[in-house]
Design an enzyme around this catalytic site. Structure first.
Site, PDB file in Angstrom:
ATOM      1  CE1 TYR A 104      -3.462  -2.513   5.694  1.00 40.47           C
ATOM      2  CE2 TYR A 104      -3.266  -0.170   5.213  1.00 40.47           C
ATOM      3  CZ  TYR A 104      -3.361  -1.478   4.777  1.00 40.47           C
ATOM      4  OH  TYR A 104      -3.352  -1.754   3.429  1.00 40.47           O
ATOM      5  CB  THR A 156      -0.900  -0.016   1.258  1.00 41.00           C
ATOM      6  OG1 THR A 156      -1.500   1.270   1.433  1.00 41.00           O
ATOM      7  CG2 THR A 156      -0.117  -0.334   2.541  1.00 41.00           C
ATOM      8  CG  ASP A 157      -1.178   4.965  -1.050  1.00 38.79           C
ATOM      9  OD1 ASP A 157      -1.698   4.398  -0.070  1.00 38.79           O
ATOM     10  OD2 ASP A 157      -1.805   5.784  -1.769  1.00 38.79           O
ATOM     11  CD  GLU A 158      -3.317   3.824   4.458  1.00 41.86           C
ATOM     12  OE1 GLU A 158      -3.060   3.652   5.657  1.00 41.86           O
ATOM     13  OE2 GLU A 158      -4.468   3.981   4.013  1.00 41.86           O
ATOM     14  CE  LYS A 180      -0.225  -4.645   3.010  1.00 41.62           C
ATOM     15  NZ  LYS A 180      -0.651  -5.985   2.501  1.00 41.62           N
TER      16      LYS A 180
HETATM   17  P1  NAD Z   1     -10.033  -7.066   2.257  1.00 41.61           P
HETATM   18  O1  NAD Z   1     -10.013  -6.727   3.716  1.00 41.61           O
HETATM   19  O2  NAD Z   1     -11.237  -6.787   1.461  1.00 41.61           O
HETATM   20  O3  NAD Z   1      -9.697  -8.618   2.075  1.00 41.61           O
HETATM   21  C1  NAD Z   1      -8.699  -9.274   2.801  1.00 41.61           C
HETATM   22  C2  NAD Z   1      -8.848 -10.764   2.522  1.00 41.61           C
HETATM   23  O4  NAD Z   1      -7.780 -11.444   3.202  1.00 41.61           O
HETATM   24  C3  NAD Z   1     -10.150 -11.371   3.056  1.00 41.61           C
HETATM   25  O5  NAD Z   1     -10.692 -12.259   2.120  1.00 41.61           O
HETATM   26  C4  NAD Z   1      -9.718 -12.100   4.316  1.00 41.61           C
HETATM   27  O6  NAD Z   1     -10.547 -13.203   4.654  1.00 41.61           O
HETATM   28  C5  NAD Z   1      -8.313 -12.537   3.943  1.00 41.61           C
HETATM   29  N1  NAD Z   1      -7.453 -12.753   5.110  1.00 41.61           N
HETATM   30  C6  NAD Z   1      -7.259 -11.911   6.157  1.00 41.61           C
HETATM   31  N2  NAD Z   1      -6.400 -12.474   7.048  1.00 41.61           N
HETATM   32  C7  NAD Z   1      -6.027 -13.664   6.512  1.00 41.61           C
HETATM   33  C8  NAD Z   1      -5.143 -14.684   6.943  1.00 41.61           C
HETATM   34  N3  NAD Z   1      -4.480 -14.600   8.107  1.00 41.61           N
HETATM   35  N4  NAD Z   1      -4.993 -15.772   6.155  1.00 41.61           N
HETATM   36  C9  NAD Z   1      -5.662 -15.895   4.990  1.00 41.61           C
HETATM   37  N5  NAD Z   1      -6.525 -14.968   4.546  1.00 41.61           N
HETATM   38  C10 NAD Z   1      -6.693 -13.846   5.295  1.00 41.61           C
HETATM   39  O7  NAD Z   1      -8.751  -6.346   1.664  1.00 41.61           O
HETATM   40  P2  NAD Z   1      -8.572  -5.585   0.269  1.00 41.61           P
HETATM   41  O8  NAD Z   1      -9.055  -4.203   0.403  1.00 41.61           O
HETATM   42  O9  NAD Z   1      -9.050  -6.452  -0.818  1.00 41.61           O
HETATM   43  O10 NAD Z   1      -6.968  -5.514   0.233  1.00 41.61           O
HETATM   44  C11 NAD Z   1      -6.221  -6.589  -0.301  1.00 41.61           C
HETATM   45  C12 NAD Z   1      -4.747  -6.273  -0.180  1.00 41.61           C
HETATM   46  O11 NAD Z   1      -4.465  -5.074  -0.876  1.00 41.61           O
HETATM   47  C13 NAD Z   1      -4.273  -6.042   1.249  1.00 41.61           C
HETATM   48  O12 NAD Z   1      -3.006  -6.615   1.396  1.00 41.61           O
HETATM   49  C14 NAD Z   1      -4.187  -4.530   1.389  1.00 41.61           C
HETATM   50  O13 NAD Z   1      -3.205  -4.151   2.313  1.00 41.61           O
HETATM   51  C15 NAD Z   1      -3.824  -4.134  -0.032  1.00 41.61           C
HETATM   52  N6  NAD Z   1      -4.281  -2.803  -0.472  1.00 41.61           N
HETATM   53  C16 NAD Z   1      -5.582  -2.441  -0.333  1.00 41.61           C
HETATM   54  C17 NAD Z   1      -6.008  -1.196  -0.825  1.00 41.61           C
HETATM   55  C18 NAD Z   1      -7.445  -0.726  -0.713  1.00 41.61           C
HETATM   56  O14 NAD Z   1      -7.711   0.449  -0.960  1.00 41.61           O
HETATM   57  N7  NAD Z   1      -8.384  -1.581  -0.370  1.00 41.61           N
HETATM   58  C19 NAD Z   1      -5.073  -0.336  -1.418  1.00 41.61           C
HETATM   59  C20 NAD Z   1      -3.736  -0.739  -1.501  1.00 41.61           C
HETATM   60  C21 NAD Z   1      -3.360  -1.986  -1.036  1.00 41.61           C
HETATM   61  O1  DAU Z   2      -4.119   4.104   0.507  1.00 45.44           O
HETATM   62  C1  DAU Z   2      -4.310   2.721   0.400  1.00 45.44           C
HETATM   63  C2  DAU Z   2      -5.137   2.260   1.574  1.00 45.44           C
HETATM   64  O2  DAU Z   2      -6.447   2.769   1.346  1.00 45.44           O
HETATM   65  C3  DAU Z   2      -5.178   0.748   1.741  1.00 45.44           C
HETATM   66  O3  DAU Z   2      -3.897   0.290   2.047  1.00 45.44           O
HETATM   67  C4  DAU Z   2      -6.149   0.354   2.859  1.00 45.44           C
HETATM   68  O4  DAU Z   2      -6.271  -1.062   2.905  1.00 45.44           O
HETATM   69  C5  DAU Z   2      -7.499   0.957   2.550  1.00 45.44           C
HETATM   70  O5  DAU Z   2      -8.371   0.705   3.635  1.00 45.44           O
HETATM   71  C6  DAU Z   2      -7.374   2.459   2.341  1.00 45.44           C
HETATM   72  O6  DAU Z   2      -6.990   3.114   3.570  1.00 45.44           O
HETATM   73  P1  DAU Z   2      -7.645   4.508   4.013  1.00 45.44           P
HETATM   74  O7  DAU Z   2      -7.513   4.662   5.468  1.00 45.44           O
HETATM   75  O8  DAU Z   2      -7.165   5.625   3.165  1.00 45.44           O
HETATM   76  O9  DAU Z   2      -9.167   4.183   3.573  1.00 45.44           O
HETATM   77  P2  DAU Z   2     -10.552   4.489   4.259  1.00 45.44           P
HETATM   78  O10 DAU Z   2     -11.592   4.117   3.269  1.00 45.44           O
HETATM   79  O11 DAU Z   2     -10.654   3.909   5.624  1.00 45.44           O
HETATM   80  O12 DAU Z   2     -10.504   6.063   4.414  1.00 45.44           O
HETATM   81  C7  DAU Z   2     -10.344   6.917   3.286  1.00 45.44           C
HETATM   82  C8  DAU Z   2     -10.351   8.346   3.803  1.00 45.44           C
HETATM   83  O13 DAU Z   2     -11.671   8.642   4.288  1.00 45.44           O
HETATM   84  C9  DAU Z   2      -9.413   8.583   4.969  1.00 45.44           C
HETATM   85  O14 DAU Z   2      -8.876   9.896   4.878  1.00 45.44           O
HETATM   86  C10 DAU Z   2     -10.319   8.500   6.184  1.00 45.44           C
HETATM   87  C11 DAU Z   2     -11.645   9.025   5.673  1.00 45.44           C
HETATM   88  N1  DAU Z   2     -12.844   8.437   6.318  1.00 45.44           N
HETATM   89  C12 DAU Z   2     -12.965   7.089   6.349  1.00 45.44           C
HETATM   90  C13 DAU Z   2     -14.050   6.500   6.953  1.00 45.44           C
HETATM   91  C14 DAU Z   2     -14.182   4.988   7.013  1.00 45.44           C
HETATM   92  C15 DAU Z   2     -13.814   9.270   6.862  1.00 45.44           C
HETATM   93  O15 DAU Z   2     -13.709  10.510   6.805  1.00 45.44           O
HETATM   94  N2  DAU Z   2     -14.890   8.680   7.467  1.00 45.44           N
HETATM   95  C16 DAU Z   2     -15.044   7.331   7.560  1.00 45.44           C
HETATM   96  O16 DAU Z   2     -16.046   6.872   8.159  1.00 45.44           O
END
Ligand code: NAD
Ligand code: DAU
Length: 339
Positions: A145, A121-123, A149
């Site tokens: 988190y 992740t970019d985070e 990562k």
């Molecule tokens: P998600 O939370 O929707 O899905 C996570 C999946 O991993 C689920 O199916 C869960 O059951 C499985 N899981 C969790 N713990 C596990 C374990 N110990 N063993 C096996 N399976 C397990 O997540 P997502 O949003 O699809 O993100 C997927 C990946 O991409 C993550 O690694 C996250 O850090 C990364 N990522 C997410 C975003 C975003 O915006 N959602 C952005 C950048 C990177």
């Molecule tokens: O940047 C990549 C990341 O993006 C991934 O690595 C994470 O898995 C994914 O969850 C996401 O993280 P963020 O914290 O940026 O996403 P989230 O949707 O939780 O929040 C997006 C922005 O919105 C953040 O600035 C917080 C704000 N927010 C979020 C929620 C849930 C609110 O203002 N209110 C809310 O209730």
């Protein structure tokens, strides 16, 4: 090509599984089915001859070893992925995102399982006031988190240097699209707006995120998997930067809901103000995002409007307990906001 995809029942992992099956790959999907894992996300590929499912934890060395037999690559999506949950309970994040990744790496090394793709992740870079992060910039994670990562990324890169495991790391930006668990900003606000419930905006709502559509993110991961250089990090960003308040207002418009639903609530602790990625390295491999943000958001909102049967069961039970814990007190401390 035979792939071990971990976390393939989550949001991005399930989109990647669909893409891989459509491209003729064999997929072993290993998933623990945590609260965020949903078999419904892969139900339309479950009957495909090239698809199999293993219900297991990436921290379970035996299960992982077995699932890895004969694969050409491992793509690790499995993670605890929600920042707010990591602030409430960091332990599971360290177990899965750090220790689980180490177990997978150990098994990949022992099995000579081909390329190991770490979906990160970019985070991990932390916040950037102006400009954009390059892959060579130092990491400085802010939340449990992103620190977990970052721990995963560092191990992946160290396994390359020490043991010669063929790894690539992708660092994706904020992703949106169908099948995203409704705790993240876009699906939470869309489903709340469709139900006429408040949209809890943290702080002043002027935090900036770089948004990417889920299929564009998966295409970036696919590109890094198939064309990336060993031991290399690739940023995967959509390049659409917007403050949360702008996203909130677009959602209200697309759901025909009013601004009276906006609630400015207490900010997230350690909240990163802005993320931005330089994606030149991945573009150099021929990748670029295909979807315009506005069009992809409208399509995503329509998906949630038409698929209540997907998200209504999720927004009950454990979800309600989480929601109360996360927002109960917060909603009582409404702040001024930006407007
Ligand atoms: P998600 O939370 O929707 O899905 C996570 C999946 O991993 C689920 O199916 C869960 O059951 C499985 N899981 C969790 N713990 C596990 C374990 N110990 N063993 C096996 N399976 C397990 O997540 P997502 O949003 O699809 O993100 C997927 C990946 O991409 C993550 O690694 C996250 O850090 C990364 N990522 C997410 C975003 C975003 O915006 N959602 C952005 C950048 C990177
Ligand atoms: O940047 C990549 C990341 O993006 C991934 O690595 C994470 O898995 C994914 O969850 C996401 O993280 P963020 O914290 O940026 O996403 P989230 O949707 O939780 O929040 C997006 C922005 O919105 C953040 O600035 C917080 C704000 N927010 C979020 C929620 C849930 C609110 O203002 N209110 C809310 O209730």
């Amino acid at each position: 090509m035979r792939l071990l995809v971990t976390g393939g029942c989550g949001f991005i992992g399930s989109a990647f599984v669909h893409m891989a099956i459509a491209r003729g790959a064999e997929v072993v999907n290993l998933d623990k089915l945590t609260y965020a894992g949903n078999l419904a996300n892969v139900e339309d590929v479950a009957g495909e001859p090239g698809y199999s499912f293993v219900h297991a934890d990436i921290g379970d060395a035996d299960a992982v070893r077995e699932a890895m037999a004969g694969v050409d690559a491992v793509v690790n999506f499995a993670a605890e992925s929600h920042v707010d949950r990591s602030i409430l309970d960091p332990g599971e994040f360290i177990r899965t995102d750090v220790l689980g990744t180490a177990v997978l790496l150990g098994a990949a090394r022992a099995a000579a399982a081909g390329r190991f793709v770490q979906v990160s992740t970019d985070e991990v870079y932390g916040s950037i006031p102006s400009g954009a992060f390059h892959e060579t910039d130092p990491i400085s994670p802010s939340s449990p988190y992103s620190a977990s990562k970052a721990g995963g990324d560092l191990q992946v890169l160290a396994w390359h240097r020490t043991y010669g495991v063929d790894v690539v790391v992708t660092r994706g930006s904020n992703t949106f699209g169908p099948r995203q668990y409704p705790e993240k900003l876009i699906p939470l606000f869309v489903t709340n707006a469709l139900d006429g419930r408040p949209l809890p905006v943290y702080g002043d709502g002027m935090q900036v995120r770089d948004w990417i559509y889920v299929d564009d993110h998966c295409e970036g991961i696919w590109t890094a998997m198939t064309r990336g250089e060993p031991g290399t990090v690739y940023n995967v960003g959509g390049g659409y930067e917007a403050p949360n308040l702008e996203i909130t207002r677009r959602i209200l418009e697309l759901t025909d809901a009013g601004e009276d639903l906006i609630r400015y609530v207490e900010d997230r602790p350690g909240h990163d103000r802005r993320y931005a990625l330089d994606t030149g390295r991945l573009r150099g491999l021929g990748w670029q995002p295909a979807r315009a943000f506005e069009e992809a958001l409208a399509e995503t909102v329509a998906w949630y409007r038409d698929r209540r049967e997907w998200w209504e069961p999720i927004k009950s039970g454990e979800y309600r307990r989480y929601y109360e814990r996360q927002y109960g007190e917060r909603q009582k401390t409404t702040t001024e906001g930006a407007c």
